[in-house]
Every structure is written in C-alpha cells, then in structure tokens.
Design an enzyme around this catalytic site. Structure first.
Site, PDB file in Angstrom:
ATOM      1  N   PRO A  18      -1.541   2.601  12.077  1.00 33.51           N
ATOM      2  CG  PRO A  18      -2.037   2.698   9.797  1.00 33.51           C
ATOM      3  CD  PRO A  18      -1.458   1.800  10.845  1.00 33.51           C
ATOM      4  CG  ASP A  41       0.307   6.140  23.172  1.00 30.74           C
ATOM      5  OD1 ASP A  41       0.548   6.023  24.386  1.00 30.74           O
ATOM      6  OD2 ASP A  41       1.134   5.915  22.278  1.00 30.74           O
ATOM      7  CE  LYS A  62       4.970  10.878  26.843  1.00 32.87           C
ATOM      8  NZ  LYS A  62       4.637   9.525  26.404  1.00 32.87           N
ATOM      9  N   GLY A  93       0.420   3.900  19.178  1.00 30.07           N
ATOM     10  CA  GLY A  93       0.104   4.203  17.790  1.00 30.07           C
ATOM     11  C   GLY A  93       1.283   3.863  16.874  1.00 30.07           C
ATOM     12  N   GLY A  94       0.994   3.344  15.690  1.00 24.17           N
ATOM     13  CA  GLY A  94       2.043   3.032  14.716  1.00 24.17           C
ATOM     14  C   GLY A  94       2.884   1.847  15.155  1.00 24.17           C
ATOM     15  CG  ASP A  95       7.294  -0.211  14.814  1.00 22.47           C
ATOM     16  OD1 ASP A  95       6.902  -1.337  15.148  1.00 22.47           O
ATOM     17  OD2 ASP A  95       8.493   0.125  14.817  1.00 22.47           O
ATOM     18  CB  THR A 123       5.817   3.091  11.002  1.00 24.33           C
ATOM     19  OG1 THR A 123       6.068   4.356  11.619  1.00 24.33           O
ATOM     20  CG2 THR A 123       6.432   3.074   9.610  1.00 24.33           C
ATOM     21  CB  ALA A 124       2.281   7.244  10.530  1.00 27.82           C
ATOM     22  CG  MET A 178       4.395  13.029  16.751  1.00 29.63           C
ATOM     23  SD  MET A 178       5.216  12.463  18.271  1.00 29.63           S
ATOM     24  CE  MET A 178       6.811  11.926  17.641  1.00 29.63           C
TER      25      MET A 178
END
Lengths: 260, 260
Positions: A18, A41, A62, A93-95, A123-124, A178
């Site tokens: 995270p 990223d 992106k 980022g995250g998983d 994951t977040a 997101m």
C-alpha cells in the site's frame, strides 16, 4: 495435483504493497535490492524505490484518463529490459493480481519467451482495514468481501455492480479501488439501488503512509458532501463490518469532512 | 479527514501470510523477532515461527468443527499475556482481516483497555494467483474479485452465495477459503445455480510452501472427482480469469486429478 515448475525467472512482478516500505514482503525487498531495472507505477512510494539502489529506475505510471497506448509501451520496455538483464522488477502498487493489469504484461513476456515470477503484495483494502482496526469479514455479518473498481463510463458496469450491491445488502464488505473521483456519484448510486443510506463507508487516502488520512461516516454523508481528496491513492471500504469503526470515530470525523 | 492516533501498542495482530516465511512483511518480521509472547494458529508454518526466537510460543489453533469455546480461551490468553508483556504477537494465517476472527479478539482487548495494532498480511488468494501466474482481476473480464468461505450448514449461506454466483456469472473471480472438505458439493451447487460447468476452477494446497500443489480444471471435473486434499491449507480460485492458466496446464492435471 501438480507441483509448480521452477525455471529461473528474469522478470519479477512484485507487489509494492500500500505504500509504507516496511509493508513490502521480505521476498519483495530482497528482489528489489538486487534488481538491475525497476519499472514502477506512479503510485509506488519513494521509500520503496529507495531499496532499488542498484537499479535503473523507470517510471511507467499511467494515471486515470491518460491514453492506454501506455500499456504497449510498458510491455515493450519490460521485454527490452529482460533481454538486457536477468533481474528486472516490475513494481506494482498493492498486489499485482488486484487491478494491476498483470495479465497483459505476463502475456507480453510469454510471447517473447521470457521467464517470470509473481511476488504477491499487501492489497490496499487489507492495509485500510488494519488502519481502521476493522475486519473485512465479520462472523455472522460480513461473510464475503468483494474488491472492485468503478468504471462509470462503461456498459459492463452494471453487471459488475449488481452482485456487489447484492453482497453489500447481505452484509458483505466492499473494497473499492481507484474511486477517488467518483465517491459522491457512487455513494448516491448505491443508495438508489437499495443500500441503506446509513451504511458505513470509510474513505482512506495514502493508507500506511505518514500522511495517511481517513474519513468514516454514513453512505448518505459521502453522497452529499464527500471529503476532499488529495493526490494520494484512495481506497474505500463499505459495509456493516465498518459499523464498529464508525461508532468509535463518533461524530467528529463527519464534521471535519463536511467542513472540508 | 482524520489522522490515525498513535499510542504504543502492546499487542500486534500480525498477518503471517500464506506460509512461506519470506512472504511476511518486513514490519511483521521485525515485530515477531522482538515479541515476548506469540499466540499462533495451527496453520501458521514452522518457518514463520522460527523468527520468534525470543518468544514464548502458544498454539491457540482451532480447526474446523472443534468447539468454539476455543475463541473465549484465545481472548483470555491474549489479555493475560498483554498484562505481562508490552510485546505480544497474535499471529494469524494470511491477512488478519480476512476470515481471521480478528474482530472478536480486538473487542476483547478494547474491553480490557489494552492497546493494539494490526499488521496486514498477504492473503491466500493473492499468493494463489501468483503461484498460478494468473491475475485475480482481468480487464474487461473479471472486474471484481470476491473472497468467501462455504458454511454449508448455515441458513445465511444462500444470502452470501447468491451475489457471489452473480459475480461469477458476470465474469468475476471467487477466492474460496477453508473449503477443503466441501469442494465437490460446492462445485455441484455452483453448476446447479447456473455457473457454466466449463468454468475454470483451481484448487491449491499449501500455497507458497515447498510442498505446494495445485490442480486446475473445469467446475464439472471438480464436482465429479475433486483432487485428494492433504493436511495443508486449501484455497480455491474460480472464474474466467483462470482460463489462461487452465489452457497452459493443458489436460495433464485433470487426468492426474481424476486418477486420484
């Protein structure tokens, strides 16, 4: 039952977690430290990249609404690096397997005959639950947890959201990724689809980082006046499993959010 | 938006991840190494416990169908340890917030006025996807991923499964936890509820460990002759996102499973 095959990978898809560097796995940290190329990223935090001392670092991030030709560029860069080096890290980022466009990039490597390994990450939603001291599942209440992302412009959106709303109404938890730009519209839509307006929702920005912030309140409050979001990654948690966290936060957070 | 409060925790709920010690986070490893007491589940792997050199290790594992009075014992042991020590680790397989009974234990500490922190872990489904080199979400196919656990004896079961089946039919992925004893019945039930019998399902045992094994095939094959399961933790992944992994595995795995 079969055993996994073991052939030396050249590329590692690594979950950066995270944000906080110490939420990397031991395996991830070890691989990043010996990487020669790190493609990352935009949302991978600087403290994680500091571990990549030996590596040439390439930002391939992106963000929302940028042209998706970016993905072809990432695929090509990944293949080019792997032809030059036997230790390339693709840091996500995250998983990597949760909203990480992992499949496209693995496919590009398979087509090029390049071996790879996937290293999972936190994951977040897991980190968000930890920060709220809440559980994503709750015995006899939240018997399922669903991660999804809003794509409000897409015709397939209803097919994804209908079961998620069903799960929410049955007590389950949603983790929404997101969603920073869509909070009020999404909260309103959930209410219109029969989710109780008092359902707890938490909005968390920059989870696990020193500038982490969170807001928790009722779905109706998020629809009417969502908190202002900065530039950090945002994850939402929604569901009855958040009820305790909401009660512990009391009214204070909601007032702050409404003033924002 | 509020900032998280910071008061020194006495108890750490730590996600032990799927099994392999190097899939612990850096934070988890550091805390385990300085712990004075480690209360752990039965499924936490020995290689993880080796990090707890300084600690008195207490196994509080409860397996399926054992009396749930065990939970009261765990809560009491946790409080007792925290009154003796300022570094108690409650080590839970995977991520503490995913089917970890985290809430009951946090509540016991809150009632006793004991501070705590939650350290997230890699959940089994993420590690399973990494092992299969598959992604849990897949652009334009699997727009959501749901984790759930079968409780076939429970009247609330349908309310949980109906949205999960809806998500699966819409292309989403399911991660099914603690399903080792229920695979054939569950696969049969999914087919009866309209999930295509050719839907890919993967059955993974002891993910991330040296004795890791996996099977992948069609839902109909899992219903008719599921693979034999050993004593390790089992996680299932189901959905169109597994199609590529199934095609790469070819027919071989299915034959092995049917012979078992």
């Amino acid at each position: 039952m079969s055993r996994p095959c073991t052939e030396a990978p050249r590329v590692y898809f690594v979950g950066a977690g995270p944000g906080a560097a110490d939420l990397l796995t031991l395996r991830a940290a070890r691989i990043i430290e010996r990487a020669e190329f790190v493609l990352h990223d935009a949302l991978v935090h600087a403290s994680v990249l500091e571990l990549a001392r030996r590596a040439q670092q390439i930002s391939v991030g992106k963000r929302a609404q940028r042209p998706s030709t970016a993905q072809r560029f990432i695929n090509k860069t990944l293949v080019d690096c792997a032809r030059k080096s036997s230790c390339v890290v693709r840091l996500k980022g995250g998983d990597p397997s949760v909203f990480g466009r992992l499949d496209e990039e693995m496919q590009a490597l398979r087509s090029a005959g390049i071996t790879f390994e996937v290293v999972p990450g936190i994951t977040a939603a897991s980190a968000a639950a930890a920060e709220l001291q809440a559980s994503l599942t709750l015995r006899a209440v939240a018997r399922a947890v669903t991660f999804l992302t809003p794509c409000v412009c897409d015709e397939h959106d209803d097919a994804t959201w209908a079961p998620a709303i069903g799960s929410l109404r049955a007590g389950g938890t949603l983790g929404v990724y997101m969603a920073g730009r869509h909070i009020a519209a999404m909260a309103q839509r959930l209410i219109e689809h029969g989710v109780p307006s008092a359902m707890p929702i938490s909005i968390l920005e920059s989870v696990s980082l020193p500038n982490s912030r969170h807001w928790i309140g009722a779905l109706a409050a998020a629809a009417a006046s969502p908190p202002e979001i900065g530039g950090g990654p945002v994850v939402l948690l929604i569901g009855e499993a958040l009820r305790g966290a909401q009660q512990r936060a009391g009214e204070r957070d909601i007032e702050i959010a409404q003033a924002a």
